[in-house]
Each structure stands twice: as C-alpha cells, then as structure tokens.
Design a protein around this motif. Structure first.
Motif, PDB file in Angstrom:
ATOM      1  N   MET A 139      87.980  21.643   9.497  1.00  0.00           N
ATOM      2  CA  MET A 139      87.107  21.263  10.602  1.00  0.00           C
ATOM      3  C   MET A 139      86.614  22.486  11.372  1.00  0.00           C
ATOM      4  N   GLY A 140      86.973  23.679  10.896  1.00  0.00           N
ATOM      5  CA  GLY A 140      86.439  24.904  11.471  1.00  0.00           C
ATOM      6  C   GLY A 140      87.218  25.465  12.634  1.00  0.00           C
ATOM      7  N   VAL A 141      88.477  25.047  12.798  1.00  0.00           N
ATOM      8  CA  VAL A 141      89.296  25.559  13.891  1.00  0.00           C
ATOM      9  C   VAL A 141      90.679  25.923  13.357  1.00  0.00           C
ATOM     10  N   LEU A 193      80.707  15.450  15.445  1.00  0.00           N
ATOM     11  CA  LEU A 193      80.455  16.887  15.491  1.00  0.00           C
ATOM     12  C   LEU A 193      79.292  17.228  16.409  1.00  0.00           C
ATOM     13  N   ARG A 194      78.283  16.378  16.422  1.00  0.00           N
ATOM     14  CA  ARG A 194      77.153  16.616  17.319  1.00  0.00           C
ATOM     15  C   ARG A 194      77.608  16.560  18.778  1.00  0.00           C
ATOM     16  N   LEU A 195      78.433  15.579  19.098  1.00  0.00           N
ATOM     17  CA  LEU A 195      78.939  15.463  20.466  1.00  0.00           C
ATOM     18  C   LEU A 195      79.874  16.621  20.795  1.00  0.00           C
ATOM     19  N   ARG A 196      80.736  16.970  19.844  1.00  0.00           N
ATOM     20  CA  ARG A 196      81.664  18.080  20.064  1.00  0.00           C
ATOM     21  C   ARG A 196      80.923  19.368  20.366  1.00  0.00           C
ATOM     22  N   ASP A 197      79.885  19.643  19.599  1.00  0.00           N
ATOM     23  CA  ASP A 197      79.162  20.896  19.767  1.00  0.00           C
ATOM     24  C   ASP A 197      78.421  20.969  21.103  1.00  0.00           C
ATOM     25  N   LYS A 198      78.139  19.812  21.696  1.00  0.00           N
ATOM     26  CA  LYS A 198      77.497  19.778  23.010  1.00  0.00           C
ATOM     27  C   LYS A 198      78.512  19.713  24.150  1.00  0.00           C
TER      28      LYS A 198
END
Length: 239
Positions: free
Chosen positions: A42-44, A121-126
C-alpha cells in the motif's frame, strides 16, 4: 413499549458454530496495516517502535453472512478483497492490560473487508476520511463464530482464494500488533462491550474482483468464509 414511525431494522448478528442462537453484534472495528508486507504494497512502512495501531469502523448494518452474494458496489472501478482473522468479544472492558485481554474474547471467525480501493486512495491522498471507500454496503463479510472463550491464537495459516486461485496466504504470527495488544489499545479509547468485533488486518496480495467472482477464505483452526460478487445494480433496479 416504544412506538416507532417505521419498523426498525433487525439487529446485526452472527452465526455461532454449535447453536442456532445468533450472536448480537455491537460494533465493527477494523485494524489498518497490521501485516508488514501489506503495508508495503500500500506504499507505506510501519515501525512498531514508534507507531500505534490505527482503526476504522463500519456500520453493523453492512455485515453479511458467509455464503452471501453482494452486488458490485456503485462509484468504484476497483473493488478489492481483504481476507481477515476476526475476533469477537464476549465481555466488556476499559483500559484492559494486555496480559488480561484474553478474558474479553468469546471466539473467532474468518472474514472479508471489501473495499472501494480507488475511492479509499483518492480520499487518503486528499487527507479525507476513508468512509466512502471502506464503509460500503455489504462489505463486512463474516463466517460463523467458533467459540473459544479466553483463548488467544498465536499462529495459524490465513488464506484467500478467488475462483480457486490463491491470492493471499500468510500466518497470524506475522501480525504487527497481536490480538492482546489490539484489545488493550482499543480499550484505551472505548469501553469495549460484548458483541464488539475486531477485524485484525489483512495480509499482502489484496486485489480487485469482478462480477461473478467467487471468494473462499479460511483461517486454520477457526473456519471459512465464502462470498460471490454479483452484478452491479442498474439504475432501474436501484430505483
């Protein structure tokens, strides 16, 4: 007797092995990024020395029994499976020491945390809450509960197959935070109650499903969970 404007929904509940009585569900807690390999995909990365567990919740009305068919949800093109070991509490507690956490456990089940991954992911990135990505209708799937009061599992294979092909495979011993630690940590924030359910995290290998896919998950010594993905609802059927 209380009068309601319309009939309230039946309480959420789970099947229990060995009895026809169902277990009433209070709350659904989900642990995020609790296997290192999944966090990495998940990139973390997670450093247990400096981090604490984190959680999200789903409404109990989104709980469905193993064997169900759920429609492919709206507003996503990337609906993901996440196989999980599920713990069910049979006693309440607040500020529970980890060494006494086993006293709250009623039993275990195999479960699926289905996710609108593109939305999440869209919400997370914002920097927004994940609710629309995670709190999805029919997205908390759970098999029957195996009563194991006071018992903590330390290891056991966890596997998910999609259409007969293995997609996820790991061991409960690979959890970053074990169940004792999770119960103790959650009890610092909440007065835990009987019927609280904890989805303990998913291993690596998460991925998308399509209408018609059949999912079969299992946790060794605990049980299985099955799910079929149905077609998306049309505008006409939704209306």
């Amino acid at each position: 007797m209380t009068a309601y404007l319309w009939t309230p929904p039946a309480p959420a509940s789970l099947a229990v092995r060995g009895t026809d009585a169902r277990l009433p569900v209070n709350r659904l807690f989900f642990v995020g990024r609790n296997y290192h390999a999944h966090a990495q995909e998940m990139g973390v990365s997670v450093d247990k020395a400096t981090a604490r567990p984190f959680y999200f919740t789903k409404s109990p009305v989104h709980l469905v029994d193993s064997g169900a068919t759920v429609p492919y949800p709206p507003e996503t093109q990337n609906f993901h499976y996440e196989m999980e070991w599920v713990a069910v509490l049979g006693r309440g507690g607040f500020r529970v020491p980890a060494e006494r956490a086993h006293e709250l456990i009623y039993g275990y089940a195999a479960g699926l945390d289905m996710t609108r991954r593109d939305v999440q992911l869209r919400l997370r990135d914002k920097g927004h809450p994940w609710c629309l990505g995670k709190d999805v209708e029919g997205s908390a799937v759970c098999g029957e509960v195996l009563p194991m009061p006071g018992t903590v599992l330390e290891q056991g294979e966890i596997v998910l197959e999609v259409n007969g092909a293995v997609r996820q495979r790991a061991d409960l011993g690979l959890l970053i935070w074990n169940l004792r630690e999770l119960i103790a940590d959650l009890s610092l924030f909440y007065h835990l109650q009987p019927g609280d359910v904890i989805y303990t995290g998913t291993p690596e290998g998460v991925g998308p499903v399509q209408p018609g896919d059949r999912l079969h998950g299992r946790v060794a010594g605990v049980g299985e969970v099955h799910l079929t993905i149905g077609p998306a609802e049309s505008a006409a059927s939704a209306g």
